[in-house]
Write an enzyme that holds these catalytic residues in place. Structure first.
Site, mmCIF file in Angstrom:
data_model
loop_
_atom_site.group_PDB
_atom_site.id
_atom_site.type_symbol
_atom_site.label_atom_id
_atom_site.label_comp_id
_atom_site.label_asym_id
_atom_site.label_seq_id
_atom_site.Cartn_x
_atom_site.Cartn_y
_atom_site.Cartn_z
ATOM 1 N N ARG A 101 4.777 10.058 -4.930
ATOM 2 C CA ARG A 101 3.947 8.940 -4.491
ATOM 3 C C ARG A 101 2.690 9.452 -3.824
ATOM 4 O O ARG A 101 2.714 10.423 -3.088
ATOM 5 C CB ARG A 101 4.710 8.063 -3.486
ATOM 6 C CG ARG A 101 3.930 6.839 -3.033
ATOM 7 C CD ARG A 101 4.581 6.136 -1.859
ATOM 8 N NE ARG A 101 4.633 6.969 -0.668
ATOM 9 C CZ ARG A 101 3.599 7.208 0.146
ATOM 10 N NH1 ARG A 101 2.422 6.697 -0.114
ATOM 11 N NH2 ARG A 101 3.742 7.977 1.205
ATOM 12 N N VAL A 102 1.580 8.791 -4.128
ATOM 13 C CA VAL A 102 0.342 8.947 -3.369
ATOM 14 C C VAL A 102 -0.086 7.541 -2.965
ATOM 15 O O VAL A 102 0.349 6.550 -3.549
ATOM 16 C CB VAL A 102 -0.778 9.661 -4.170
ATOM 17 C CG1 VAL A 102 -0.445 11.130 -4.376
ATOM 18 C CG2 VAL A 102 -1.044 8.972 -5.491
ATOM 19 N N SER A 103 -0.942 7.446 -1.975
ATOM 20 C CA SER A 103 -1.279 6.144 -1.406
ATOM 21 C C SER A 103 -2.306 5.349 -2.199
ATOM 22 O O SER A 103 -2.329 4.129 -2.128
ATOM 23 C CB SER A 103 -1.769 6.314 0.028
ATOM 24 O OG SER A 103 -0.724 6.845 0.817
ATOM 25 N N THR A 104 -3.171 6.034 -2.945
ATOM 26 C CA THR A 104 -4.221 5.310 -3.664
ATOM 27 C C THR A 104 -4.327 5.788 -5.105
ATOM 28 O O THR A 104 -3.894 6.890 -5.442
ATOM 29 C CB THR A 104 -5.605 5.504 -3.001
ATOM 30 O OG1 THR A 104 -5.983 6.878 -3.127
ATOM 31 C CG2 THR A 104 -5.589 5.097 -1.533
ATOM 32 N N GLN B 47 -6.040 9.227 -5.663
ATOM 33 C CA GLN B 47 -5.394 10.478 -5.282
ATOM 34 C C GLN B 47 -4.659 11.097 -6.459
ATOM 35 O O GLN B 47 -4.232 10.419 -7.390
ATOM 36 C CB GLN B 47 -4.438 10.243 -4.112
ATOM 37 C CG GLN B 47 -5.165 9.931 -2.816
ATOM 38 C CD GLN B 47 -4.208 9.647 -1.680
ATOM 39 O OE1 GLN B 47 -3.277 8.877 -1.827
ATOM 40 N NE2 GLN B 47 -4.456 10.270 -0.547
#
Length: 190
Positions: free
Chosen positions: A8-11, A14
């Site tokens: 997972r990345v936040s945006t 990314q």
């Protein structure tokens, strides 16, 4: 028994490359990947992974911060998985949550991560407050809908394009698209 990876990345902007490279060494059978904030557990791929995992499976994550951003959520997820005899291994923290030492360390790391995030957010608020007082901070620049918005939106609602494609056409992130759609629904109700 399956080897499962969760990344997972936040945006949307990314990159997942670093996580993927670290996890590929573990003969992963099933990948769950998302680009969304970890502020809560309401994430489609996290839910899909939790539903997919079975007794005896091993879930690999690059770090516990990818799984959850606060201690309570992290411990709840790990308890659920361990209760179903699903092992979680974090590469960064080098922990196996199925051992008593791993569980203790997980609790400590989760608490420290939550503390670090809260301190960072507090400093950010303080910095914004000072910048506002000095007239240097104006806030985020509001993203405007493109002139083709109605056309793009129609393509989205008729399923000619998906949400990711709509965001690309509008040159914004998915959360901005959600915001625009939500605003329009609110306006229609008024």
């Amino acid at each position: 028994m399956a080897n499962i990876a969760y990344m997972r990345v936040s945006t949307v902007e990314q990159n997942l490359g670093r996580q993927q490279e670290a996890l590929e060494k573990h003969n992963i059978d099933k990948w769950f990947i998302e680009k969304i904030s970890g502020k809560n557990t309401d994430r489609p791929q996290l839910k899909a992974m939790l539903d997919y995992a079975r007794e005896g499976d091993v879930i690999y994550i690059e770090s516990f911060s990818r799984l959850a951003r606060n201690t309570k959520d992290l411990l709840d997820i790990i308890d659920r998985l361990n209760g179903n005899n699903i092992q979680v291994i974090s590469l960064k923290e080098n922990l196996d949550t199925s051992t008593p030492t791993g569980k203790l360390m997980l609790t400590m790391i989760g608490a420290i991560s939550t503390f670090e995030r809260e301190i960072m957010l507090e400093r950010q608020k303080e910095g914004i407050k000072i910048a506002k007082e000095e007239g240097k901070y104006k806030g985020r620049v509001k993203k405007e809908r493109p002139k083709e918005w109605e056309e793009y939106k129609k393509e989205y609602y008729t399923r000619k394009i998906n949400l990711v494609e709509l965001a690309k056409k509008c040159n914004v992130s998915r959360p901005i698209i959600y915001k625009w759609l939500k605003e329009e629904l609110k306006e229609e109700k008024e």
